[in-house]
Design a protein around this motif. Structure first.
Motif, short mmCIF file in Angstrom:
data_model
loop_
_atom_site.label_atom_id
_atom_site.label_comp_id
_atom_site.label_asym_id
_atom_site.label_seq_id
_atom_site.Cartn_x
_atom_site.Cartn_y
_atom_site.Cartn_z
N ALA A 68 12.28 7.38 10.44
CA ALA A 68 11.27 7.06 9.41
C ALA A 68 10.15 8.10 9.40
O ALA A 68 9.98 8.88 10.33
CB ALA A 68 10.70 5.67 9.66
N GLU A 69 9.38 8.06 8.34
CA GLU A 69 8.20 8.90 8.23
C GLU A 69 7.06 8.32 9.08
O GLU A 69 7.07 7.13 9.42
CB GLU A 69 7.74 8.98 6.77
CG GLU A 69 8.74 9.62 5.83
CD GLU A 69 8.95 11.09 6.12
OE1 GLU A 69 7.96 11.76 6.52
OE2 GLU A 69 10.09 11.58 5.96
N ARG A 70 6.11 9.16 9.43
CA ARG A 70 4.98 8.68 10.22
C ARG A 70 4.01 7.89 9.34
O ARG A 70 3.79 8.23 8.17
CB ARG A 70 4.25 9.85 10.88
CG ARG A 70 3.34 9.38 12.02
CD ARG A 70 2.77 10.55 12.79
NE ARG A 70 3.73 11.36 13.49
CZ ARG A 70 4.32 11.03 14.65
NH1 ARG A 70 4.04 9.85 15.20
NH2 ARG A 70 5.17 11.83 15.23
N ASP A 71 3.45 6.81 9.89
CA ASP A 71 2.53 5.95 9.16
C ASP A 71 1.14 6.59 9.12
O ASP A 71 0.50 6.73 10.17
CB ASP A 71 2.47 4.58 9.84
CG ASP A 71 1.50 3.61 9.16
OD1 ASP A 71 1.03 3.92 8.06
OD2 ASP A 71 1.23 2.55 9.75
N PRO A 72 0.63 6.95 7.95
CA PRO A 72 -0.70 7.58 7.90
C PRO A 72 -1.83 6.63 8.29
O PRO A 72 -2.93 7.09 8.63
CB PRO A 72 -0.83 8.00 6.43
CG PRO A 72 0.09 7.10 5.69
CD PRO A 72 1.24 6.83 6.62
N ALA A 73 -1.56 5.31 8.25
CA ALA A 73 -2.60 4.34 8.60
C ALA A 73 -2.67 4.07 10.10
O ALA A 73 -3.59 3.42 10.58
CB ALA A 73 -2.37 3.03 7.85
N SER A 74 -1.67 4.57 10.84
CA SER A 74 -1.65 4.32 12.29
C SER A 74 -2.78 5.10 12.96
O SER A 74 -2.96 6.29 12.71
CB SER A 74 -0.30 4.74 12.86
OG SER A 74 -0.25 4.49 14.25
N PRO A 75 -3.56 4.45 13.82
CA PRO A 75 -4.74 5.11 14.41
C PRO A 75 -4.38 6.15 15.47
O PRO A 75 -3.51 5.92 16.31
CB PRO A 75 -5.51 3.94 15.03
CG PRO A 75 -4.45 2.93 15.35
CD PRO A 75 -3.42 3.05 14.28
N GLU A 76 -5.03 7.31 15.40
CA GLU A 76 -4.89 8.32 16.45
C GLU A 76 -5.64 7.90 17.70
O GLU A 76 -5.27 8.25 18.83
CB GLU A 76 -5.42 9.66 15.94
CG GLU A 76 -4.59 10.29 14.84
CD GLU A 76 -3.30 10.91 15.36
OE1 GLU A 76 -3.21 11.14 16.57
OE2 GLU A 76 -2.40 11.17 14.54
#
Length: 365
Positions: free
Chosen positions: A152-160
């Protein structure tokens, strides 16, 4: 907050009943996920050591797994949502401090990793057999892997970095164990229901390998929610009678609670009814065409029967010959008798599909 444990924050489960992600989390969370899976695998290896228990290595492996899942849950925290504005859909959710809502993958990872971390940490003090612990840990591995789909693509909402406060560390008492292990039990029921539905879809599409894989995955989750049920009941009968049972009936709650109305378990039971009613090939016929699928389906049905058998055993230990909370005082049978009838009904339904089905036939009154 949970009505049973007011100090525990509300848990938010996905409204679509799917506890697997469709996108990859941010790099730091993904790395922590993989570290947690590795630590859980090491712990499970120690639990199932063919040479027997090595006390110090087993303790160290558990502590390493607890540390890894705690770190993961902390890293995965997203900004808190106002869960108090969400309406519980059943009284059980009010009691256990559960709400449902449409949530994105980042919040799903945040919620599920906290649930897993708390259930694992309780194994430090819970008296659960090695094999049951291994069942729980294997399902944790599956659940965490499902939060990091590699294609899958990486979730842009996932916190760094953590976007919310560190998860609340629960108290170590029997009522708290009852609540936090039920949270994990609910997640496992949703995962099992999803796996059964995917197995049925693959079977309809003629995808034999996918059907077998989904059935085997479902059996992992069923064995684990049986073990989680056992973990939740790790208390004496007097403790259950004094500290837990009164919290699930009036006046502590508006209506007496029953697992029959629990949405997560209802989702699993619905999936199993669909399987039994639509996938009606006998074991021998299925085995002739797809032996691995036949064995996988049989293992799932066997695990489901063993689950309700363990429920009978736990009820016998904690409730004895008393009626269930939802039965009237004038009820003809005990809670055990009611569960045993449910077990026999299930066994009768599964018998034509199983390799070694029970020759049980219920006699109508």
């Amino acid at each position: 907050m949970s009505a049973a444990c007011p100090d525990l924050p509300l848990v938010v489960l996905p409204a679509n009943n799917l506890v697997r992600a469709t996108s990859r989390p941010a790099g730091p969370v993904e790395a922590a996920l993989r570290d947690a899976v590795t630590a859980l695998e090491d712990f499970r290896t120690e639990l199932l050591n063919p040479k027997g228990v090595r006390v110090a290595p087993l303790r160290d492996a558990l502590e390493a797994a607890v540390e890894a899942t705690d770190r993961l849950a902390t890293l995965a925290q997203v900004a808190p949502m106002d869960a108090t504005a969400l309406t519980p859909i059943v009284p059980n959710h009010t009691y256990f401090g559960v709400r449902t809502a449409p949530i994105d993958d980042a919040r799903l990872v945040s919620e599920v990793t906290v649930i897993v971390a708390r259930a694992l940490a309780d194994l430090r003090i819970a008296r659960v057999s090695l094999n049951q612990q291994a069942a729980v840990v294997l399902a944790m591995i599956y659940i965490l892997r499902g939060l990091d789909p590699q294609d899958a693509e990486r979730d842009p909402a996932s916190p760094e970095t953590p976007a919310g406060p560190a998860p609340v560390t629960p108290e170590q008492d029997e009522l708290t164990r009852w609540v936090i292990t039920h949270h994990f039990y609910f997640v496992l029921n949703l995962a099992a229901a999803d796996s059964v539905r995917r197995a049925l879809a693959a079977h309809r599409d003629g995808e034999t390998a996918a059907a077998g894989e989904a059935l085997r995955e479902a059996a992992v989750y069923v064995r684990a929610f049986t073990a989680a049920m056992i973990q939740s009941g790790d208390m004496s009968a007097p403790c259950y009678d004094a500290e837990v049972r009164p919290t699930m009936a009036p006046p502590a709650v508006p209506v007496a609670l029953t697992g029959r109305t629990q949405p997560e378990h209802k989702a699993f039971r619905k999936a199993m009814r669909t399987l039994a009613q639509t996938w009606t090939e006998s074991f021998d016929k299925l085995a002739a065409d797809a032996p691995e699928v036949a064995l996988a389906r049989d293992a799932l049905l066997e695990a489901d029967l063993q689950d309700i058998e363990q429920h009978v055993t736990i009820t016998a230990a904690l409730v004895g010959d008393d009626t269930s909370i939802i039965q009237s005082d004038e009820a003809a049978g005990s809670a055990i008798a009611m569960l045993r009838t449910m077990r026999h009904t299930r066994a009768e339904q599964y018998r034509p599909l199983m390799r070694f089905g029970d020759n049980v036939t219920l006699i109508a009154d």
